[in-house]
Enzyme design. Structure first.
Site, PDB file in Angstrom:
ATOM      1  N   LEU A   1      55.718  60.150  25.244  1.00 12.78           N
ATOM      2  CA  LEU A   1      54.894  61.377  25.208  1.00 12.78           C
ATOM      3  C   LEU A   1      55.246  62.242  26.527  1.00 12.78           C
ATOM      4  O   LEU A   1      54.987  63.406  26.663  1.00 12.78           O
ATOM      5  CB  LEU A   1      53.502  61.176  25.077  1.00 12.78           C
ATOM      6  CG  LEU A   1      53.058  60.834  23.458  1.00 12.78           C
ATOM      7  CD1 LEU A   1      51.724  60.251  23.566  1.00 12.78           C
ATOM      8  CD2 LEU A   1      53.300  61.937  22.537  1.00 12.78           C
TER       9      LEU A   1
ATOM     10  N   ILE B   1      58.568  30.850  38.909  1.00 12.87           N
ATOM     11  CA  ILE B   1      57.057  30.292  39.451  1.00 12.87           C
ATOM     12  C   ILE B   1      56.556  31.626  40.490  1.00 12.87           C
ATOM     13  O   ILE B   1      57.166  32.060  41.402  1.00 12.87           O
ATOM     14  CB  ILE B   1      57.186  29.166  40.258  1.00 12.87           C
ATOM     15  CG1 ILE B   1      57.838  27.983  39.572  1.00 12.87           C
ATOM     16  CG2 ILE B   1      55.951  28.876  40.992  1.00 12.87           C
ATOM     17  CD1 ILE B   1      57.445  27.762  37.919  1.00 12.87           C
TER      18      ILE B   1
ATOM     19  N   GLU C   1      43.611  31.097  31.252  1.00 13.29           N
ATOM     20  CA  GLU C   1      44.822  31.914  31.838  1.00 13.29           C
ATOM     21  C   GLU C   1      45.083  33.090  30.622  1.00 13.29           C
ATOM     22  O   GLU C   1      45.321  34.141  31.045  1.00 13.29           O
ATOM     23  CB  GLU C   1      45.949  30.870  31.770  1.00 13.29           C
ATOM     24  CG  GLU C   1      47.319  31.871  31.959  1.00 13.29           C
ATOM     25  CD  GLU C   1      48.405  30.756  32.362  1.00 13.29           C
ATOM     26  OE1 GLU C   1      48.147  29.760  32.756  1.00 13.29           O
ATOM     27  OE2 GLU C   1      49.418  31.105  32.643  1.00 13.29           O
ATOM     28  N   ARG C   2      44.791  32.922  29.700  1.00 10.46           N
ATOM     29  CA  ARG C   2      45.257  33.668  28.304  1.00 10.46           C
ATOM     30  C   ARG C   2      44.298  34.934  28.133  1.00 10.46           C
ATOM     31  O   ARG C   2      44.756  36.171  28.289  1.00 10.46           O
ATOM     32  CB  ARG C   2      45.324  32.898  26.906  1.00 10.46           C
ATOM     33  CG  ARG C   2      46.637  32.142  26.980  1.00 10.46           C
ATOM     34  CD  ARG C   2      46.889  31.113  26.244  1.00 10.46           C
ATOM     35  NE  ARG C   2      48.227  30.734  26.340  1.00 10.46           N
ATOM     36  CZ  ARG C   2      48.601  29.452  25.899  1.00 10.46           C
ATOM     37  NH1 ARG C   2      47.765  28.570  25.307  1.00 10.46           N
ATOM     38  NH2 ARG C   2      49.814  28.704  26.298  1.00 10.46           N
TER      39      ARG C   2
ATOM     40  N   ALA D   1      54.526  14.153  25.596  1.00 11.12           N
ATOM     41  CA  ALA D   1      53.591  14.911  26.209  1.00 11.12           C
ATOM     42  C   ALA D   1      52.519  14.188  27.063  1.00 11.12           C
ATOM     43  O   ALA D   1      51.938  14.539  27.937  1.00 11.12           O
ATOM     44  CB  ALA D   1      52.494  15.784  25.344  1.00 11.12           C
TER      45      ALA D   1
ATOM     46  N   MET E   1      55.239  24.936  36.063  1.00  7.51           N
ATOM     47  CA  MET E   1      55.071  24.302  34.937  1.00  7.51           C
ATOM     48  C   MET E   1      56.817  24.480  34.361  1.00  7.51           C
ATOM     49  O   MET E   1      57.438  23.641  34.096  1.00  7.51           O
ATOM     50  CB  MET E   1      54.301  24.770  33.904  1.00  7.51           C
ATOM     51  CG  MET E   1      53.011  24.678  33.913  1.00  7.51           C
ATOM     52  SD  MET E   1      51.810  25.424  32.860  1.00  7.51           S
ATOM     53  CE  MET E   1      51.376  26.812  33.543  1.00  7.51           C
ATOM     54  N   THR E   2      57.171  25.570  34.297  1.00  5.30           N
ATOM     55  CA  THR E   2      58.361  26.030  33.758  1.00  5.30           C
ATOM     56  C   THR E   2      59.655  25.639  34.367  1.00  5.30           C
ATOM     57  O   THR E   2      59.699  25.474  35.722  1.00  5.30           O
ATOM     58  CB  THR E   2      58.554  27.505  33.632  1.00  5.30           C
ATOM     59  OG1 THR E   2      57.232  27.949  32.890  1.00  5.30           O
ATOM     60  CG2 THR E   2      59.699  27.925  32.862  1.00  5.30           C
TER      61      THR E   2
ATOM     62  N   GLN F   1      50.467  68.566  16.030  1.00  3.90           N
ATOM     63  CA  GLN F   1      49.959  67.649  15.343  1.00  3.90           C
ATOM     64  C   GLN F   1      50.415  66.072  15.492  1.00  3.90           C
ATOM     65  O   GLN F   1      49.446  64.928  15.570  1.00  3.90           O
ATOM     66  CB  GLN F   1      49.796  67.763  13.856  1.00  3.90           C
ATOM     67  CG  GLN F   1      49.070  67.096  12.998  1.00  3.90           C
ATOM     68  CD  GLN F   1      49.052  66.957  11.614  1.00  3.90           C
ATOM     69  OE1 GLN F   1      50.102  67.137  11.031  1.00  3.90           O
ATOM     70  NE2 GLN F   1      47.980  67.302  10.774  1.00  3.90           N
TER      71      GLN F   1
ATOM     72  N   GLY G   1      52.442  32.848  30.429  1.00  2.39           N
ATOM     73  CA  GLY G   1      51.278  32.590  29.970  1.00  2.39           C
ATOM     74  C   GLY G   1      51.215  31.848  28.534  1.00  2.39           C
ATOM     75  O   GLY G   1      50.208  31.695  27.716  1.00  2.39           O
TER      76      GLY G   1
HETATM   77  C1  LIG Z   1      57.805  37.135  35.741  1.00  3.73           C
HETATM   78  C2  LIG Z   1      57.430  35.523  35.333  1.00  3.73           C
HETATM   79  C3  LIG Z   1      56.360  34.909  35.755  1.00  3.73           C
HETATM   80  C4  LIG Z   1      56.282  33.676  35.481  1.00  3.73           C
HETATM   81  N1  LIG Z   1      55.339  32.854  36.146  1.00  3.73           N
HETATM   82  C5  LIG Z   1      55.178  31.559  35.818  1.00  3.73           C
HETATM   83  C6  LIG Z   1      54.403  30.565  36.759  1.00  3.73           C
HETATM   84  O1  LIG Z   1      53.843  30.993  37.650  1.00  3.73           O
HETATM   85  N2  LIG Z   1      54.444  29.323  36.435  1.00  3.73           N
HETATM   86  C7  LIG Z   1      55.202  28.839  35.282  1.00  3.73           C
HETATM   87  O2  LIG Z   1      55.136  27.557  35.205  1.00  3.73           O
HETATM   88  N3  LIG Z   1      55.770  29.428  34.553  1.00  3.73           N
HETATM   89  C8  LIG Z   1      55.961  31.018  34.801  1.00  3.73           C
HETATM   90  N4  LIG Z   1      56.877  31.688  33.826  1.00  3.73           N
HETATM   91  C9  LIG Z   1      57.332  31.282  32.888  1.00  3.73           C
HETATM   92  C10 LIG Z   1      56.843  31.581  31.629  1.00  3.73           C
HETATM   93  O3  LIG Z   1      55.560  31.023  31.153  1.00  3.73           O
HETATM   94  C11 LIG Z   1      58.030  31.283  30.497  1.00  3.73           C
HETATM   95  O4  LIG Z   1      59.130  32.098  30.689  1.00  3.73           O
HETATM   96  C12 LIG Z   1      57.353  31.215  29.139  1.00  3.73           C
HETATM   97  O5  LIG Z   1      56.463  30.335  28.806  1.00  3.73           O
HETATM   98  C13 LIG Z   1      58.545  31.270  28.009  1.00  3.73           C
HETATM   99  O6  LIG Z   1      59.478  30.112  28.481  1.00  3.73           O
HETATM  100  P1  LIG Z   1      60.990  30.354  28.227  1.00  3.73           P
HETATM  101  O7  LIG Z   1      61.437  31.498  29.186  1.00  3.73           O
HETATM  102  O8  LIG Z   1      61.583  29.026  28.620  1.00  3.73           O
HETATM  103  O9  LIG Z   1      61.283  30.726  26.591  1.00  3.73           O
HETATM  104  P2  LIG Z   1      61.775  29.817  25.404  1.00  3.73           P
HETATM  105  O10 LIG Z   1      60.549  29.000  25.471  1.00  3.73           O
HETATM  106  O11 LIG Z   1      63.149  29.376  25.428  1.00  3.73           O
HETATM  107  O12 LIG Z   1      61.335  30.981  24.596  1.00  3.73           O
HETATM  108  C14 LIG Z   1      62.322  31.724  24.027  1.00  3.73           C
HETATM  109  C15 LIG Z   1      62.084  32.569  22.685  1.00  3.73           C
HETATM  110  O13 LIG Z   1      61.875  31.478  21.597  1.00  3.73           O
HETATM  111  C16 LIG Z   1      60.665  31.724  21.270  1.00  3.73           C
HETATM  112  N5  LIG Z   1      59.851  30.368  20.750  1.00  3.73           N
HETATM  113  C17 LIG Z   1      60.061  29.321  21.508  1.00  3.73           C
HETATM  114  N6  LIG Z   1      59.379  28.234  20.829  1.00  3.73           N
HETATM  115  C18 LIG Z   1      58.996  28.596  19.618  1.00  3.73           C
HETATM  116  C19 LIG Z   1      58.295  28.270  18.507  1.00  3.73           C
HETATM  117  N7  LIG Z   1      58.095  26.758  18.441  1.00  3.73           N
HETATM  118  N8  LIG Z   1      58.124  29.219  17.646  1.00  3.73           N
HETATM  119  C20 LIG Z   1      58.547  30.464  17.390  1.00  3.73           C
HETATM  120  N9  LIG Z   1      59.180  30.839  18.552  1.00  3.73           N
HETATM  121  C21 LIG Z   1      59.296  29.990  19.527  1.00  3.73           C
HETATM  122  C22 LIG Z   1      59.830  32.267  22.209  1.00  3.73           C
HETATM  123  O14 LIG Z   1      58.454  32.892  21.709  1.00  3.73           O
HETATM  124  C23 LIG Z   1      60.750  33.297  22.798  1.00  3.73           C
HETATM  125  O15 LIG Z   1      60.700  34.419  22.098  1.00  3.73           O
HETATM  126  C24 LIG Z   1      56.878  33.175  34.287  1.00  3.73           C
HETATM  127  C25 LIG Z   1      57.983  33.939  33.651  1.00  3.73           C
HETATM  128  C26 LIG Z   1      58.294  34.966  34.203  1.00  3.73           C
HETATM  129  C27 LIG Z   1      59.339  35.920  33.475  1.00  3.73           C
END
Ligand SMILES: Cc1cc2nc3c(=O)[nH]c(=O)nc-3n(C[C@H](O)[C@H](O)[C@H](O)COP(=O)(O)OP(=O)(O)OC[C@H]3O[C@@H](n4cnc5c(N)ncnc54)[C@H](O)[C@@H]3O)c2cc1C
Length: 380
Positions: free
Chosen positions: A338, A158, A243-244, A179, A126-127, A280, A364
């Site tokens: 700890l 990914i 997933e969540r 979307a 997705m990402t 304590q 997720g």
């Molecule tokens: C180890 C790892 C494995 C992963 N595996 C997969 C995978 O298999 N497939 C896949 O598709 N993706 C995967 N991901 C991606 C992951 O799902 C995204 O990194 C995650 O959804 C956050 O997106 P972003 O990194 O673009 O952060 P951003 O969306 O840029 O967010 C940055 C910050 O802004 C905050 N933010 C964004 N929008 C809002 C809002 N509306 N309100 C408040 N705060 C907000 C976020 O909470 C975060 O703190 C993986 C990531 C990692 C690091």
């Protein structure tokens, strides 16, 4: 408190998972961490042990059970063992439902037997570099060319990105659709134009291959559309609840395990002439963390039961995810403290749990996005 959600069959399955971890994972884990990837043999061994495709119908080689408690047992045992690299949970709980619920009969025959045997390792993409939390920003495009699509774009972060034989790619099939212009396309290994980028250098989960993927004029047959055309967003929303929950189940089990280990540690380690456990402050720390874990455990077990009965909604799955993963982060951090300096040494499980677990509040769907979903369900 004695847990009440599992039967003898679930506990027998737990033993199978433990045996698998001891035999097929633990002896190799250090090497996988150095390699930045697990071996394909481990996936095949998982298939032989019946640990893949728990909810896939038996006719395709799966376990044929919709009872999520088996998946929960698997997630708990992997988390307790500190195994982050071999992503059976991602394959089973996150990608599996897309294939079992959306694939046509022809697609099921093509993909599910390999999915269950471990010959087909899966990923979901997705990402993108410019779109994570906000999937409406996806720029990977799939152009309709009659009997096939032409896919162009790139994905990042990914999981299973290097090993994957089958990747579910979220792509834009309608330029102006927002979307509602996204579809799920399945890209198979060795399709011309599909290239892997770097195996990314992360602070934790070292044996998990998290990679960049590139699609340059990739010809995807029309038969590889998964689910409804332009229907990806709804499919994603439907499947993200499981997933969540799966991430939350791993999080509470990981927190409990580290707390148990730390409890043993503070009873043995002495300072100022007596065990740390006599101080304590230390007693209050352990008491607070044990209370938080017990309260969370009760909620999580209820979510597991509800989900097994098909009754867990998106808001409660989001509550479970943000709460349990933030708890895991707190527990791991305080347990590391700890342990003193030993907590900072990789040979102590708490050190690895600290870096491996840090991602849990991010992937997720981040904690902030979980709160958005919950807020919307209450306020809109
Ligand atoms: C180890 C790892 C494995 C992963 N595996 C997969 C995978 O298999 N497939 C896949 O598709 N993706 C995967 N991901 C991606 C992951 O799902 C995204 O990194 C995650 O959804 C956050 O997106 P972003 O990194 O673009 O952060 P951003 O969306 O840029 O967010 C940055 C910050 O802004 C905050 N933010 C964004 N929008 C809002 C809002 N509306 N309100 C408040 N705060 C907000 C976020 O909470 C975060 O703190 C993986 C990531 C990692 C690091």
């Amino acid at each position: 408190m004695k847990r009440q959600i599992f039967t003898e069959d679930h506990e027998a399955f737990r033993q199978t998972v433990r045996t698998f971890l001891a035999k097929e994972v633990e002896p190799h884990y250090e090497q996988w961490e150095k390699d930045g990837i697990v071996s394909r043999e481990a996936w095949l061994a998982a298939g032989r042990q019946g640990l893949l495709g728990l909810d896939v119908p038996e006719e395709y080689g799966g376990g044929g059970t919709a009872d999520f408690r088996y998946a929960a047992v698997l997630a708990e045992e992997f988390s307790r063992a500190g195994v982050a690299g071999l992503a059976l949970g991602l394959h089973n709980d996150i990608i599996g439902p897309y294939l079992t619920s959306l694939a046509t009969d022809e697609q099921k025959r093509r993909w599910l037997p390999g999915f269950c045997s471990g010959e087909i390792v899966t990923a979901i993409a997705m990402t993108e570099p410019g779109a994570g939390s906000d999937l409406q920003g996806i720029r990977t495009t799939a152009e309709d060319k009659g009997d096939h699509w032409v896919l162009n774009g790139s994905k990042t972060f990914i999981s299973n990105g290097i090993l994957a034989d089958l990747v579910i790619v979220v792509a834009r099939t309608k330029p102006e659709g927002g979307a509602k212009g996204l579809s799920l396309l399945v890209v198979e290994r060795d399709t011309p134009g599909f290239e892997r980028g770097r195996n990314l250098d992360k602070i934790g989960q070292k044996s998990q291959d998290t990679a960049e993927l590139f699609f340059n004029d990739v010809r995807v047959p029309k038969e590889n559309l998964l689910g409804e055309l332009h229907g990806a967003f709804l499919h994603l929303m439907t499947n993200l609840a499981q997933e969540r929950l799966a991430i939350a189940v791993g999080a509470i089990a990981g927190a409990e395990e580290i707390l148990e280990q730390t409890t043993r540690y503070v009873k043995e380690r002495e300072a100022f002439g007596r065990p740390l456990a006599r101080l304590q402050h230390v007693r209050f720390e352990i008491a607070e963390l044990a209370t938080e874990c017990a309260v969370t455990r009760a909620f999580l077990d209820r979510c597991i039961e509800d989900h097994s009965a098909g009754q867990l909604d998106a808001a409660h799955a989001s509550m479970a995810k943000w709460w349990a993963t933030e708890l895991q982060k707190r527990v791991t951090d305080r347990c590391l403290q700890l342990h003193g300096g030993y907590g900072y040494m990789n040979e102590f499980p708490v050190a690895r749990a600290y870096t491996d677990g840090r991602i849990q509040t991010i992937y997720g769907g981040t904690t902030e996005i979980m709160k958005e979903i919950i807020g919307r369900s209450i306020l809109d």
